[in-house]
Write a protein that holds these residues in place. Structure first.
Motif, PDB file in Angstrom:
ATOM      1  N   HIS A  80       0.810  -1.221   0.000  1.00 30.65           N
ATOM      2  CA  HIS A  80       0.000   0.000   0.000  1.00 30.65           C
ATOM      3  C   HIS A  80       0.844   1.271   0.000  1.00 30.65           C
ATOM      4  N   PRO A 239      -6.323   1.072   2.101  1.00 32.12           N
ATOM      5  CA  PRO A 239      -7.424   1.668   1.321  1.00 32.12           C
ATOM      6  C   PRO A 239      -8.762   0.962   1.454  1.00 32.12           C
ATOM      7  N   ASN A 240      -8.755  -0.359   1.652  1.00 29.83           N
ATOM      8  CA  ASN A 240     -10.017  -1.093   1.711  1.00 29.83           C
ATOM      9  C   ASN A 240     -10.483  -1.401   3.125  1.00 29.83           C
ATOM     10  N   SER A 294      -7.967   2.113  -4.676  1.00 34.10           N
ATOM     11  CA  SER A 294      -8.350   1.004  -3.799  1.00 34.10           C
ATOM     12  C   SER A 294      -8.748  -0.267  -4.532  1.00 34.10           C
TER      13      SER A 294
END
Length: 388
Positions: A80, A239-240, A294
């Motif tokens: 990430h 992001p998720n 994402s």
């Protein structure tokens, strides 16, 4: 740098009992205890393994250390990325940080382990990343490789601890080393109930890396923390996982990644819904779309899925019921559920979970099969725990 002892660490966990009842002192993460670790960084060349969760109050740890005169020579970027804006599984590339001018060196690309060349100009490796307590969340695998590189290259290792938002749970199958991978490195359960500093001590103490005995490891525990506390993360860890509900559902929903079912990647509520376009799993409707940061290519992209909205649910720990119900719905419809069975076995750390579900075992029967292994794990981890 001197390793911190277990007893001294526990002494940090002070709870004040007042006449009106028990009143806790302020929880203080490791990064916010500069007085304890800044002296260890004096006159040292420091490489940081950090991301967007590495904060000292409202300030990024990088900025804080630079302001304190620490000689930060580089950032080692995990999955990430350094700023947390790269999608799951996407390669991280070497770069220069626009804000600080520091070199960013990828440890989530061709190699996930820092090389001797990367560490040639480094004295201390500092790890400070928020974890969520599930074995398949890859930051603890990154920490494993960084610790191994530190041991092999005679570098000191400093871990600044943060709470585990799923720390009250120890559940799921203990990893069978035949299924070891980057989403499961250690002989720990799917939900291990430990913080990254506790895991670091266990990795060293159990000899899970080469030359573990020569690793100079120091951990800075969270002050005034209990593992049964509710801890709401101040910054989204990836992001998720945008909020506390997604973090709470993550251990139960991540197994769906190996199936045909969407868990909401490509929507505004990832890891908070589940559904499929051909096998209706409920009445809630959602349509995954491509999202650059994402979910560039989400499962069921541009297809309407029918399923369950879990945003108001109280699913906690590892709940297999939704997973097993979805499996049976697919079987009844004649559709393939396990689209990536080998990945399922890596995520769960065993072939046994998938095989038990395929054989028709209930959630209660499956959970009962783990209990002896979990009891052994709890005993094995005991010397490395820092918190009551």
């Amino acid at each position: 740098m001197k390793p911190i002892t277990w007893l001294l660490s526990v002494c940090l966990l002070v709870w004040t009992v007042a006449a009106s009842g028990q009143v806790s002192q302020k929880l203080t993460v490791g990064a916010e205890q500069g007085e304890r670790y800044l002296p260890l960084l004096q006159d040292q060349r420091v490489a940081l393994v950090v991301n967007q969760t590495s904060r000292v109050g409202e300030q990024h740890l990088v900025d804080y250390l630079l302001a304190q005169g620490v000689n930060v020579v580089k950032v080692l970027a995990p999955e990430h990325g350094f700023r947390g804006d790269v999608g799951a599984g996407e390669t991280i590339h070497d770069a220069t940080d626009a804000q600080t001018g520091l070199p960013i060196v990828s440890i989530y690309g061709a190699s996930k382990k820092p090389s001797a060349e990367m560490l040639a100009d480094v004295d201390v490796l500092l790890f400070d990343i928020q974890d969520v307590g599930a074995r398949f969340y890859t930051y603890i695998s990154t920490m494993h490789y960084v610790m191994a590189a530190a041991a092999e290259n005679d570098k000191a290792m400093l871990v600044l601890d943060r709470p585990n938002p799923n720390g009250a749970y120890v559940d799921g199958p203990v990893l069978d080393l035949a299924f070891q991978s980057f989403v499961g490195m250690h002989e720990i359960p799917l939900l291990h109930g430990m913080t990254v500093a506790e895991l670091a001590q266990m990795i060293k103490g159990e000899g899970w890396i080469e030359a573990a005995e020569q690793l100079d490891l120091t951990v800075i525990p969270v002050a005034n923390y209990r593992r049964d506390m509710t801890y709401v993360l101040p910054v989204a860890p990836s992001p998720n996982l945008p909020n506390q509900q997604a973090i709470q559902l993550y251990p139960s929903l991540c197994l769906f990644e190996a199936t045909a079912v969407s868990i909401g990647r490509g929507t505004a509520f990832p890891f908070q819904v589940m559904g499929h376009d051909k096998v209706p799993l409920g009445e809630f409707r959602f349509t995954p779309r491509s999202m650059a940061q994402s979910a560039p290519t989400p499962k069921l992209e541009d297809r309407e899925a029918f399923g369950v909205d879990l945003r108001e649910s109280n699913v906690q720990g590892l709940d297999l019921r939704l997973f097993i119900e979805a499996y049976h719905a697919f079987a009844a419809a004649g559709e393939t559920f396990f689209t990536a069975p080998e990945f399922m076995d890596k995520l769960s750390g065993t072939a046994g979970l998938r095989e038990a579900i395929e054989a028709g075992a209930s959630a209660e029967e499956i959970r009962a099969s783990w209990q002896a292994d979990l009891a052994r794990f709890k005993e094995r981890r005991q010397p490395y725990l820092l918190y009551p």
